[in-house]
Design a protein around this motif. Structure first.
Motif, PDB file in Angstrom:
ATOM      1  N   GLY A  20       0.821  -1.214   0.000  1.00 45.11           N
ATOM      2  CA  GLY A  20       0.000   0.000   0.000  1.00 45.11           C
ATOM      3  C   GLY A  20       0.853   1.263   0.000  1.00 45.11           C
ATOM      4  N   LEU A  21       1.914   1.280   0.798  1.00 49.84           N
ATOM      5  CA  LEU A  21       2.813   2.439   0.824  1.00 49.84           C
ATOM      6  C   LEU A  21       3.501   2.645  -0.517  1.00 49.84           C
ATOM      7  CD1 LEU A  21       4.470   2.143   4.348  1.00 49.84           C
ATOM      8  CD2 LEU A  21       2.961   3.961   3.525  1.00 49.84           C
ATOM      9  N   VAL A  22       3.976   1.568  -1.108  1.00 46.94           N
ATOM     10  CA  VAL A  22       4.657   1.673  -2.399  1.00 46.94           C
ATOM     11  C   VAL A  22       3.696   2.211  -3.459  1.00 46.94           C
ATOM     12  CG1 VAL A  22       5.662   0.321  -4.278  1.00 46.94           C
ATOM     13  CG2 VAL A  22       6.415  -0.073  -1.934  1.00 46.94           C
ATOM     14  N   LEU A  23       2.503   1.689  -3.529  1.00 50.33           N
ATOM     15  CA  LEU A  23       1.530   2.159  -4.512  1.00 50.33           C
ATOM     16  C   LEU A  23       1.119   3.600  -4.257  1.00 50.33           C
ATOM     17  CD1 LEU A  23      -0.748  -0.999  -4.870  1.00 50.33           C
ATOM     18  CD2 LEU A  23       0.968  -0.150  -6.483  1.00 50.33           C
ATOM     19  N   HIS A  24       0.948   3.952  -3.008  1.00 47.63           N
ATOM     20  CA  HIS A  24       0.559   5.319  -2.661  1.00 47.63           C
ATOM     21  C   HIS A  24       1.623   6.319  -3.107  1.00 47.63           C
ATOM     22  CE1 HIS A  24      -0.882   8.740  -0.377  1.00 47.63           C
ATOM     23  NE2 HIS A  24       0.304   8.824   0.191  1.00 47.63           N
ATOM     24  N   TYR A  25       2.868   6.076  -2.743  1.00 45.53           N
ATOM     25  CA  TYR A  25       3.923   7.030  -3.076  1.00 45.53           C
ATOM     26  C   TYR A  25       4.306   7.005  -4.549  1.00 45.53           C
ATOM     27  CZ  TYR A  25       4.412   8.459   1.718  1.00 45.53           C
ATOM     28  OH  TYR A  25       4.175   8.992   2.942  1.00 45.53           O
ATOM     29  N   SER A  26       4.122   5.878  -5.223  1.00 43.02           N
ATOM     30  CA  SER A  26       4.411   5.860  -6.660  1.00 43.02           C
ATOM     31  C   SER A  26       3.418   6.744  -7.401  1.00 43.02           C
ATOM     32  CB  SER A  26       4.403   4.440  -7.203  1.00 43.02           C
ATOM     33  OG  SER A  26       3.112   3.895  -7.189  1.00 43.02           O
ATOM     34  N   THR A  27       2.161   6.761  -7.011  1.00 42.13           N
ATOM     35  CA  THR A  27       1.203   7.653  -7.653  1.00 42.13           C
ATOM     36  C   THR A  27       1.473   9.107  -7.293  1.00 42.13           C
ATOM     37  OG1 THR A  27      -0.374   7.305  -5.860  1.00 42.13           O
ATOM     38  CG2 THR A  27      -0.621   5.917  -7.806  1.00 42.13           C
TER      39      THR A  27
END
Length: 79
Positions: A20-27
């Motif tokens: 979730g953190l990776v997806l959040h910050y990638s966007t």
């Protein structure tokens, strides 16, 4: 048996949280790639100021060329 379920829950929860953190910050990073409208305006203002300064410098060099023809060849000693 209760400890095993707890460990599986912790591992699964940790993986989901990291994903979730990776997806959040990638966007967020993708959204921040471009310049904002304010940044573009500031950049355009700076470009205009640089062009004005370049024209002024050209004018000053022309004046110096007329007034002091050999000013470019003179050496300036540092203080």
């Amino acid at each position: 048996m209760g400890e095993e379920i707890f460990i599986v829950f912790i591992v699964f929860g940790s993986l989901v949280a990291m994903l979730g953190l990776v997806l959040h910050y990638s966007t967020k990073w993708k959204a921040m790639k471009g310049l904002s409208a304010e940044d573009e305006q500031t950049l355009e203002d700076l470009r205009g100021e640089a062009e004005k300064m370049e024209r002024r410098l050209d004018s000053l060099e022309r004046i110096l060329d007329d007034e002091v023809p050999d000013w470019r060849s003179r050496r300036h000693d540092p203080l």
